[in-house]
Design a protein around this motif. Structure first.
Motif, PDB file in Angstrom:
ATOM      1  N   ARG A  75       0.698  -1.631   0.343  1.00 20.51           N
ATOM      2  CA  ARG A  75       0.177   0.118  -0.284  1.00 20.51           C
ATOM      3  C   ARG A  75       0.681   1.511  -0.044  1.00 20.51           C
ATOM      4  O   ARG A  75       0.487   2.478  -0.951  1.00 20.51           O
ATOM      5  N   TYR A  76       2.171   1.308   0.523  1.00 19.00           N
ATOM      6  CA  TYR A  76       2.902   2.383   0.734  1.00 19.00           C
ATOM      7  C   TYR A  76       3.660   2.561   0.086  1.00 19.00           C
ATOM      8  O   TYR A  76       5.020   3.829   0.104  1.00 19.00           O
ATOM      9  N   ARG A  77       4.005   1.837  -0.516  1.00 25.32           N
ATOM     10  CA  ARG A  77       5.307   1.505  -1.699  1.00 25.32           C
ATOM     11  C   ARG A  77       5.111   0.657  -2.855  1.00 25.32           C
ATOM     12  O   ARG A  77       5.891   0.048  -3.024  1.00 25.32           O
ATOM     13  N   THR A  78       3.677   0.564  -3.378  1.00 24.95           N
ATOM     14  CA  THR A  78       3.764   0.238  -4.819  1.00 24.95           C
ATOM     15  C   THR A  78       4.440  -0.288  -5.574  1.00 24.95           C
ATOM     16  O   THR A  78       4.516  -1.421  -6.188  1.00 24.95           O
ATOM     17  N   HIS A  79       4.580   0.599  -5.876  1.00 29.90           N
ATOM     18  CA  HIS A  79       5.251   0.860  -7.267  1.00 29.90           C
ATOM     19  C   HIS A  79       6.600   0.595  -7.402  1.00 29.90           C
ATOM     20  O   HIS A  79       7.347  -1.090  -7.771  1.00 29.90           O
ATOM     21  N   SER A  80       7.156   0.929  -6.484  1.00 30.98           N
ATOM     22  CA  SER A  80       8.369  -0.362  -5.452  1.00 30.98           C
ATOM     23  C   SER A  80       8.520  -2.053  -5.745  1.00 30.98           C
ATOM     24  O   SER A  80       9.092  -2.844  -5.701  1.00 30.98           O
ATOM     25  N   ARG A  81       7.116  -1.697  -5.041  1.00 32.68           N
ATOM     26  CA  ARG A  81       6.939  -3.131  -4.618  1.00 32.68           C
ATOM     27  C   ARG A  81       6.993  -4.188  -5.633  1.00 32.68           C
ATOM     28  O   ARG A  81       7.491  -5.144  -5.458  1.00 32.68           O
ATOM     29  N   TYR A  82       6.286  -3.748  -7.124  1.00 33.21           N
ATOM     30  CA  TYR A  82       5.583  -4.561  -8.042  1.00 33.21           C
ATOM     31  C   TYR A  82       6.716  -4.833  -8.480  1.00 33.21           C
ATOM     32  O   TYR A  82       6.913  -5.008  -9.475  1.00 33.21           O
ATOM     33  N   GLY A  83       7.888  -3.538  -8.727  1.00 32.41           N
ATOM     34  CA  GLY A  83       8.895  -4.079  -9.562  1.00 32.41           C
ATOM     35  C   GLY A  83      10.236  -4.164  -8.861  1.00 32.41           C
ATOM     36  O   GLY A  83      10.505  -4.901  -9.191  1.00 32.41           O
ATOM     37  N   ARG A  84      10.010  -4.758  -7.357  1.00 35.50           N
ATOM     38  CA  ARG A  84      11.202  -5.174  -7.142  1.00 35.50           C
ATOM     39  C   ARG A  84      10.086  -6.891  -7.358  1.00 35.50           C
ATOM     40  O   ARG A  84      11.208  -7.756  -7.587  1.00 35.50           O
ATOM     41  N   THR A  85       9.130  -7.363  -7.466  1.00 39.22           N
ATOM     42  CA  THR A  85       8.303  -8.347  -6.981  1.00 39.22           C
ATOM     43  C   THR A  85       8.615  -9.081  -8.807  1.00 39.22           C
ATOM     44  O   THR A  85       8.887 -10.458  -9.067  1.00 39.22           O
ATOM     45  N   MET A  86       8.244  -8.144  -9.753  1.00 43.84           N
ATOM     46  CA  MET A  86       9.002  -8.566 -10.950  1.00 43.84           C
ATOM     47  C   MET A  86      10.056  -8.893 -11.237  1.00 43.84           C
ATOM     48  O   MET A  86      10.728  -9.193 -12.372  1.00 43.84           O
ATOM     49  N   SER A  87      11.092  -8.232 -10.466  1.00 44.94           N
ATOM     50  CA  SER A  87      12.763  -7.958 -10.759  1.00 44.94           C
ATOM     51  C   SER A  87      12.785  -9.121 -10.180  1.00 44.94           C
ATOM     52  O   SER A  87      13.629  -9.965 -10.900  1.00 44.94           O
ATOM     53  N   TYR A  88      12.189  -9.901  -9.033  1.00 46.50           N
ATOM     54  CA  TYR A  88      13.302 -11.232  -8.844  1.00 46.50           C
ATOM     55  C   TYR A  88      11.750 -12.650  -9.373  1.00 46.50           C
ATOM     56  O   TYR A  88      13.306 -12.932 -10.216  1.00 46.50           O
ATOM     57  N   PHE A  89      10.952 -11.998 -10.314  1.00 43.94           N
ATOM     58  CA  PHE A  89      10.471 -13.301 -10.955  1.00 43.94           C
ATOM     59  C   PHE A  89      11.230 -13.103 -12.770  1.00 43.94           C
ATOM     60  O   PHE A  89      11.082 -13.810 -13.682  1.00 43.94           O
ATOM     61  N   SER A  90      11.674 -11.478 -12.776  1.00 43.84           N
ATOM     62  CA  SER A  90      12.220 -11.672 -14.177  1.00 43.84           C
ATOM     63  C   SER A  90      13.768 -12.442 -13.800  1.00 43.84           C
ATOM     64  O   SER A  90      14.328 -12.598 -15.235  1.00 43.84           O
ATOM     65  N   GLN A  91      14.308 -12.222 -13.147  1.00 39.07           N
ATOM     66  CA  GLN A  91      15.598 -13.221 -12.856  1.00 39.07           C
ATOM     67  C   GLN A  91      16.018 -14.447 -12.722  1.00 39.07           C
ATOM     68  O   GLN A  91      16.366 -15.438 -12.930  1.00 39.07           O
ATOM     69  N   VAL A  92      14.520 -14.945 -11.433  1.00 41.08           N
ATOM     70  CA  VAL A  92      14.347 -16.364 -11.979  1.00 41.08           C
ATOM     71  C   VAL A  92      14.298 -16.761 -13.080  1.00 41.08           C
ATOM     72  O   VAL A  92      14.387 -18.344 -13.773  1.00 41.08           O
TER      73      VAL A  92
END
Length: 366
Positions: A75-92
C-alpha cells in the motif's frame, strides 16, 4: 518529490539500439531459450495481467494477507514493491545463475521479517513457511500461464504444458518449498487448488487489498503527474476488468467482486487485442515495462532480444546453490530467522530490516 520523467526509447532501429544498452548475461540461468518459461513469461500478458491476477488471488490465504498488511509495502510503496516482485521473477525466468541464486538467498532474509500473528486464524504466520511459499509459487506460475493462454499466445500443447510445470518445479528450488510438492500437470494443478479451496478465506483486509491492487494505476510511478497518468486510465480500466474475467466465481464471491459474465465477455476482446498489439511492437512493450516495472528490464531484455550470453550453460538451482556456496533455502539463515522470532514473539519488538536493506542491491530499490 520530483516529477516523473518518461523513459527514453530510441525510435530508429530500436531493437539494435536497445540491445546495445544491455550487457550479455553470464549464462542462460535455469531455463534458456528453448524453455516454456521463456516463451510464456516473456509475453506481455505477464507484465500486468498475470502478476496482478496472482498477487490478488494470493490474498485468499489469510496468512499471506496478514504478512502483506503487516509489512505495509504494497500500500505505501506500491510501485517499488511491484517492480521488486517483477525483478525477482524476471531473474528466476531469464537471469544468470549466480545473481539469481544470490537474490533468492537474500529473499529468505527478506521474508524472515514477515512474521507475526494472523488476526483471522489467531495462529502465527511466517512468509518462509513452505506451504505459504507453495501457494504463492503455484498461484504465480498458474496465473502467468492462464493469462498467456486466454489473452496471449493461445493454449500450449500437452507436451509444452508438462514442460512448463516441470520448469515450475525446478524454479521452486529457489524458495523454501519442497519441490516434490509442486504440481507437474494441469490435472495436478486443478487438484492442488481443489485441496486448497476449503482453506481459503476472505477478510476486510483481503478485500481492501485486492480492491486497492485492482486499481491498476497504483502501479504507476508515484512521481507521475495527473496529466501524465491520463493516457493510462483507459488501459488500466480495461486490464482491471480483464484480470477479474479470469477469476472463478467462488473467488469473486469471497472477494466481494460483482463483475458478471456479460462484463467478462465485453472486456475480453479488447484485453486480448491490447496484448496482440504489444507483442507486435517491442517499442511499446519495452516502454510499458519501463513505466511499471523497470527493475525487470536487466534480466528480461537480453533474453527477449536474443542477446547471446557469455556461456550457454544452464543449471538447476540446486546446482547453482552448491556451486556458489548458498544453502538450500529451507536451511538458509536459520540463526537470523530464529533471532527474528525472538524479537517478534518473545520480546514484542519489530523485526530487523537487515534483509530488506540488503535486498536492494539484488532485486531493486525500495
Amino acid at each position: 518529490m520530483s516529477e516523473y520523467t518518461w523513459p527514453r526509447v530510441p525510435l530508429i532501429k530500436t531493437r539494435e539500439k536497445l540491445a546495445a544498452r544491455y550487457e550479455p548475461a553470464d549464462d542462460y540461468g535455469f531455463f534458456g531459450p528453448d524453455s516454456m518459461s521463456w516463451k510464456v513469461w516473456s509475453h506481455s500478458t505477464s507484465l500486468v495481467l498475470g502478476f496482478v491476477r496472482s498477487v490478488t488471488i494470493e490474498h485468499l490465504d489469510p496468512n499471506l494477507t496478514a504478512a502483506v498488511v503487516q509489512s505495509g509495502g504494497v500500500r505505501y510503496r506500491t510501485h517499488s514493491r511491484y517492480g521488486r516482485t517483477m525483478s525477482y521473477f524476471s531473474q528466476v525466468s531469464f537471469g544468470a545463475s549466480r545473481p539469481t541464486a544470490k537474490a533468492a538467498d537474500v529473499l529468505v532474509k527478506v521474508h524472515s521479517k514477515a512474521i507475526g500473528t494472523d488476526p483471522v486464524t489467531g495462529g502465527r504466520y511466517d512468509a518462509n513457511n513452505p506451504d505459504s511459499q507453495l501457494w504463492i509459487h503455484v498461484t504465480a506460475w498458474h496465473s502467468i500461464l492462464y493469462c498467456y493462454e486466454k489473452f496471449g499466445g493461445g493454449k500450449l500443447t500437452e507436451a509444452e504444458e508438462n514442460q512448463y510445470w516441470a520448469e515450475c518445479a525446478r524454479a521452486a528450488e529457489l524458495q523454501t518449498i519442497d519441490p516434490a510438492t509442486v504440481p507437474r500437470s494441469r490435472d495436478e494443478v486443478r487438484a492442488y487448488f481443489a485441496e486448497k479451496r476449503p482453506q481459503l478465506a476472505s477478510s476486510e483486509a483481503a478485500v481492501d487489498m485486492v480492491k486497492y491492487i485492482l486499481s491498476l494505476h497504483v502501479a504507476l510511478p508515484p512521481t507521475m503527474s495527473k496529466l501524465q497518468r491520463l493516457p493510462f486510465l483507459p488501459l488500466t480500466y480495461i486490464l482491471s476488468k480483464g484480470v477479474i474475467a479470469t477469476y472463478p466465481q467462488y473467488m469473486r464471491e469471497l472477494l466481494g467482486i460483482r463483475q458478471g459474465r456479460v462484463t467478462d465477455a465485453v472486456f475480453t476482446p479488447p484485453t486480448w487485442l491490447i496484448h496482440q498489439v504489444l507483442e507486435r511492437s517491442f517499442v511499446l512493450k519495452y516502454f510499458l515495462t519501463s513505466v511499471i516495472a523497470s527493475p525487470a528490464l536487466p534480466s528480461a531484455v537480453p533474453a527477449m532480444l536474443g542477446i547471446p550470453p557469455k556461456s550457454t550453460v544452464t543449471m538447476t538451482p540446486r546446482e547453482a546453490q552448491q556451486k556458489y556456496g548458498y544453502a538450500n533455502p529451507q536451511e538458509a539463515h536459520l540463526d537470523f530467522r530464529a533471532k527474528q522470532y525472538d524479537r517478534v514473539f518473545d520480546k514484542g519488538e519489530k523485526p530487523s530490516e537487515e534483509g530488506l536493506i540488503e535486498s536492494q542491491a539484488h532485486i531493486g530499490s525500495m
